[in-house]
Design a protein around this motif. Structure first.
Motif, PDB file in Angstrom:
ATOM      1  N   LEU A 269       0.829  -1.202   0.000  1.00 55.32           N
ATOM      2  CA  LEU A 269       0.000   0.000   0.000  1.00 55.32           C
ATOM      3  C   LEU A 269       0.866   1.256   0.000  1.00 55.32           C
ATOM      4  CD1 LEU A 269      -2.762   1.369   0.137  1.00 55.32           C
ATOM      5  CD2 LEU A 269      -2.640   1.186   2.635  1.00 55.32           C
ATOM      6  N   LEU A 270       1.922   1.269   0.816  1.00 59.21           N
ATOM      7  CA  LEU A 270       2.803   2.435   0.879  1.00 59.21           C
ATOM      8  C   LEU A 270       3.509   2.665  -0.451  1.00 59.21           C
ATOM      9  CD1 LEU A 270       4.377   1.932   4.423  1.00 59.21           C
ATOM     10  CD2 LEU A 270       2.665   3.634   3.756  1.00 59.21           C
ATOM     11  N   LEU A 271       4.022   1.586  -1.049  1.00 60.77           N
ATOM     12  CA  LEU A 271       4.689   1.717  -2.341  1.00 60.77           C
ATOM     13  C   LEU A 271       3.699   2.183  -3.407  1.00 60.77           C
ATOM     14  CD1 LEU A 271       7.179   1.327  -4.111  1.00 60.77           C
ATOM     15  CD2 LEU A 271       6.516  -1.078  -4.412  1.00 60.77           C
ATOM     16  N   GLY A 272       2.504   1.579  -3.402  1.00 63.90           N
ATOM     17  CA  GLY A 272       1.491   1.985  -4.370  1.00 63.90           C
ATOM     18  C   GLY A 272       1.070   3.430  -4.190  1.00 63.90           C
ATOM     19  N   THR A 273       0.947   3.869  -2.939  1.00 66.62           N
ATOM     20  CA  THR A 273       0.578   5.256  -2.662  1.00 66.62           C
ATOM     21  C   THR A 273       1.622   6.209  -3.218  1.00 66.62           C
ATOM     22  OG1 THR A 273      -0.558   4.591  -0.625  1.00 66.62           O
ATOM     23  CG2 THR A 273       0.042   6.908  -0.837  1.00 66.62           C
ATOM     24  N   ALA A 274       2.894   5.902  -2.961  1.00 63.99           N
ATOM     25  CA  ALA A 274       3.971   6.774  -3.428  1.00 63.99           C
ATOM     26  C   ALA A 274       4.028   6.832  -4.947  1.00 63.99           C
ATOM     27  CB  ALA A 274       5.311   6.290  -2.862  1.00 63.99           C
ATOM     28  N   LEU A 275       3.964   5.682  -5.606  1.00 69.05           N
ATOM     29  CA  LEU A 275       4.057   5.653  -7.068  1.00 69.05           C
ATOM     30  C   LEU A 275       2.835   6.291  -7.718  1.00 69.05           C
ATOM     31  CD1 LEU A 275       5.523   2.070  -7.610  1.00 69.05           C
ATOM     32  CD2 LEU A 275       6.716   4.258  -7.873  1.00 69.05           C
ATOM     33  N   ALA A 276       1.644   6.009  -7.170  1.00 69.79           N
ATOM     34  CA  ALA A 276       0.430   6.616  -7.723  1.00 69.79           C
ATOM     35  C   ALA A 276       0.457   8.131  -7.539  1.00 69.79           C
ATOM     36  CB  ALA A 276      -0.806   6.014  -7.063  1.00 69.79           C
ATOM     37  N   GLY A 277       0.954   8.599  -6.383  1.00 69.32           N
ATOM     38  CA  GLY A 277       1.054  10.035  -6.145  1.00 69.32           C
ATOM     39  C   GLY A 277       1.999  10.705  -7.124  1.00 69.32           C
ATOM     40  N   ILE A 278       3.168  10.107  -7.329  1.00 71.91           N
ATOM     41  CA  ILE A 278       4.125  10.666  -8.293  1.00 71.91           C
ATOM     42  C   ILE A 278       3.533  10.658  -9.705  1.00 71.91           C
ATOM     43  CG2 ILE A 278       6.357  10.281  -9.401  1.00 71.91           C
ATOM     44  CD1 ILE A 278       7.358   9.227  -6.679  1.00 71.91           C
ATOM     45  N   GLY A 279       2.917   9.537 -10.091  1.00 69.70           N
ATOM     46  CA  GLY A 279       2.304   9.460 -11.414  1.00 69.70           C
ATOM     47  C   GLY A 279       1.200  10.482 -11.591  1.00 69.70           C
ATOM     48  N   GLN A 280       0.383  10.642 -10.558  1.00 67.94           N
ATOM     49  CA  GLN A 280      -0.697  11.624 -10.626  1.00 67.94           C
ATOM     50  C   GLN A 280      -0.140  13.043 -10.773  1.00 67.94           C
ATOM     51  OE1 GLN A 280      -1.661  14.036  -8.081  1.00 67.94           O
ATOM     52  NE2 GLN A 280      -3.452  14.722  -9.224  1.00 67.94           N
ATOM     53  N   GLY A 281       0.903  13.354 -10.015  1.00 74.13           N
ATOM     54  CA  GLY A 281       1.502  14.682 -10.092  1.00 74.13           C
ATOM     55  C   GLY A 281       2.084  14.971 -11.455  1.00 74.13           C
ATOM     56  N   ILE A 282       2.790  13.989 -12.019  1.00 69.77           N
ATOM     57  CA  ILE A 282       3.392  14.165 -13.347  1.00 69.77           C
ATOM     58  C   ILE A 282       2.312  14.347 -14.405  1.00 69.77           C
ATOM     59  CG2 ILE A 282       4.743  13.038 -15.161  1.00 69.77           C
ATOM     60  CD1 ILE A 282       6.358  11.661 -12.955  1.00 69.77           C
ATOM     61  N   SER A 283       1.324  13.445 -14.428  1.00 72.14           N
ATOM     62  CA  SER A 283       0.307  13.498 -15.474  1.00 72.14           C
ATOM     63  C   SER A 283      -0.550  14.756 -15.362  1.00 72.14           C
ATOM     64  CB  SER A 283      -0.573  12.240 -15.430  1.00 72.14           C
ATOM     65  OG  SER A 283      -1.243  12.128 -14.192  1.00 72.14           O
ATOM     66  N   PHE A 284      -0.858  15.178 -14.141  1.00 71.04           N
ATOM     67  CA  PHE A 284      -1.673  16.377 -13.937  1.00 71.04           C
ATOM     68  C   PHE A 284      -0.946  17.626 -14.445  1.00 71.04           C
ATOM     69  CE2 PHE A 284      -2.085  19.950 -10.838  1.00 71.04           C
ATOM     70  CZ  PHE A 284      -3.245  20.485 -11.349  1.00 71.04           C
ATOM     71  N   ARG A 285       0.282  17.822 -13.958  1.00 74.79           N
ATOM     72  CA  ARG A 285       1.029  19.031 -14.332  1.00 74.79           C
ATOM     73  C   ARG A 285       1.380  19.030 -15.823  1.00 74.79           C
ATOM     74  NH1 ARG A 285       4.484  22.492 -11.338  1.00 74.79           N
ATOM     75  NH2 ARG A 285       4.940  24.262 -12.679  1.00 74.79           N
ATOM     76  N   ALA A 286       1.803  17.867 -16.349  1.00 79.16           N
ATOM     77  CA  ALA A 286       2.159  17.789 -17.763  1.00 79.16           C
ATOM     78  C   ALA A 286       0.938  17.995 -18.651  1.00 79.16           C
ATOM     79  CB  ALA A 286       2.809  16.443 -18.063  1.00 79.16           C
ATOM     80  N   GLY A 287      -0.205  17.407 -18.265  1.00 82.12           N
ATOM     81  CA  GLY A 287      -1.424  17.576 -19.040  1.00 82.12           C
ATOM     82  C   GLY A 287      -1.879  19.019 -19.072  1.00 82.12           C
ATOM     83  N   LEU A 288      -1.820  19.677 -17.922  1.00 78.87           N
ATOM     84  CA  LEU A 288      -2.210  21.088 -17.849  1.00 78.87           C
ATOM     85  C   LEU A 288      -1.295  21.940 -18.728  1.00 78.87           C
ATOM     86  CD1 LEU A 288      -4.011  23.230 -16.558  1.00 78.87           C
ATOM     87  CD2 LEU A 288      -2.405  23.335 -14.650  1.00 78.87           C
ATOM     88  N   GLY A 289       0.020  21.647 -18.671  1.00 81.73           N
ATOM     89  CA  GLY A 289       0.959  22.403 -19.496  1.00 81.73           C
ATOM     90  C   GLY A 289       0.734  22.184 -20.981  1.00 81.73           C
ATOM     91  N   GLU A 290       0.457  20.940 -21.365  1.00 80.67           N
ATOM     92  CA  GLU A 290       0.221  20.627 -22.778  1.00 80.67           C
ATOM     93  C   GLU A 290      -1.032  21.324 -23.287  1.00 80.67           C
ATOM     94  OE1 GLU A 290       0.619  18.834 -26.554  1.00 80.67           O
ATOM     95  OE2 GLU A 290       2.034  19.089 -24.894  1.00 80.67           O
ATOM     96  N   ILE A 291      -2.094  21.285 -22.503  1.00 81.28           N
ATOM     97  CA  ILE A 291      -3.342  21.924 -22.914  1.00 81.28           C
ATOM     98  C   ILE A 291      -3.161  23.434 -23.049  1.00 81.28           C
ATOM     99  CG2 ILE A 291      -5.680  22.466 -22.145  1.00 81.28           C
ATOM    100  CD1 ILE A 291      -5.710  19.632 -20.895  1.00 81.28           C
TER     101      ILE A 291
END
Length: 405
Positions: free
Chosen positions: A305-327
């Motif tokens: 759960l801890l590993l999944g939380t960390a990886l999902a958080g990093i992935g969410q942060g990358i995809s959110f910020r990158a998507g906003l920048g691309e749009i």
């Protein structure tokens, strides 16, 4: 809008607004560690808890649509104070709550405060940044937002575990913090050159044809990432308690804090990745993180759960910020605010309707099976977004000058 000419841009004012930003956002996630006490006190089902949580999104969406550009007309400080007043009203409503209606109203007011505060505080932090700090101002605003969201469950988790009155004390503490935030906001100079004639209106939402190719995969990835945020804020405490047998509020709050902290890290890391691959890397991080979260139940593994939380958080942060920048990069300059608002509408829908469905699934099938269903469906959504991204990169891109026009 640029800062008023001659407005002093001091480190103290910059930090004061960043602190107020974090405190305000802290209130929006404060109930995360308290939901189980509401279940015990009122006998709520999992579905009811997720409905209470999702009421927040309605407040955010309403505020984004109605008050989205009001700070340009009324000034940053006025709108920041309005957001803090809504946050204080939310805590007072929770303090007075005696059942479902007031709990939902408290969450609605909390969402209203977030919707008013997020855009205004982000702009204010950038405008108040001293020249030497200007390059890091957006990161400071993002970090204040995400760390505030993460500190809410951590603060309430500590208070409910170590002190009495678990359904009251966290809101009393937050009211005191809101008072500090109000003093901080009142101490900073106004940065918006408000017009002589005020024109207030609803934020327009639209999606130009030339933006759709970039918008759809970015919105799908962002949607999936915010579904994960909703899961951790509303449902993960029950997973930790029922499946892993861990009942401590501090640990529960720490795990949710980990998600938001890693999201902030992901938003920093994405600048180190080539622009072409940022969203794809974020999607991969989300998929791997979700797989770990799905395995934590069958394996009875806190580590997964801890590993999944960390990886999902990093992935969410990358995809959110990158998507906003691309749009933002492909949107016509004169319609960028409309397109960005459309993106945020998608994101806040993601933390409401799917989470309610998840609450129904928990009630019908149990938390472990509902979590596996959530993980499977979210992974499918992310993979569709990833496929669209890769197809878009393989296709001829529209002429950049045509987009700018």
């Amino acid at each position: 809008m640029k800062a008023v000419s001659g407005t002093p841009q001091s480190p103290i004012a910059f930090l004061a607004v960043a602190l107020a930003f974090a405190i305000n956002m802290m209130g929006t996630t404060l109930p995360t560690a308290i939901y189980r006490y509401y279940q015990q006190q009122y006998g709520f089902t999992s579905t009811v808890i997720t409905v209470i949580y999702a009421s927040y999104a309605l407040g955010v969406l309403g505020a984004l649509l109605v008050f989205g550009n009001w700070s340009d007309q009324l000034g940053r400080r006025r709108m920041l104070m309005a957001g803090l007043c809504a946050s204080a009203a939310s805590s007072l409503t929770f303090l007075a709550s005696d059942g479902l209606a007031l709990l939902m109203l408290g969450r609605l007011l909390s969402g209203l405060s977030a919707g008013i505060f997020t855009g205004t505080a982000t702009v204010a932090v950038i405008e108040l940044a001293p020249p030497a700090w200007r390059g890091k101002a957006m990161l400071a605003a993002t970090a204040s937002n995400m760390l505030g969201l993460g500190c809410g469950p951590l603060l309430s988790g500590i208070l409910v575990e170590l002190f009495p009155w678990p359904t009251r004390l966290p809101y009393v503490v937050h009211l005191a913090l809101v008072g500090i935030a109000a003093l901080a906001v009142l101490s900073v100079p106004e940065t918006a050159a408000t017009p002589a004639r005020v024109k207030l209106g609803i934020q327009r939402i639209s999606l130009p044809v030339e933006v759709r190719r970039a918008f759809i995969p970015a919105a799908l990835a962002g949607f999936a990432g915010f579904v994960v945020v909703g899961f951790f804020a509303a449902v993960a405490p029950q997973l930790i308690s029922v499946v892993l047998g861990i009942h401590g509020g501090i640990l529960t709050g720490s795990i949710v804090f980990l998600l938001f902290a890693c999201s902030a890290v992901g938003q920093i890391v994405q600048t180190m990745i080539g622009a072409r691959w940022r969203q794809a890397v974020g999607c991969i991080g989300l998929v791997v993180g979700l797989v770990c979260v799905g395995l934590c139940g069958p394996q009875q593994s806190l580590g997964a759960l801890l590993l999944g939380t960390a990886l999902a958080g990093i992935g969410q942060g990358i995809s959110f910020r990158a998507g906003l920048g691309e749009i933002a990069s492909v949107a016509p300059a004169h319609r960028r605010a409309e397109v960005t608002s459309s993106y945020f509408v998608v994101l806040y829908v993601a933390i409401s309707l799917p989470v309610i469905g998840l609450g129904i699934a928990v009630q019908l099938a149990g938390i472990q099976h509902a979590t596996l269903l959530f993980v499977g469906l979210t992974i499918v959504l992310v993979l569709i977004a990833l496929l669209l991204l890769l197809r878009g990169q393989a296709s001829p891109q529209p002429d950049a000058h045509a987009i700018d026009d």
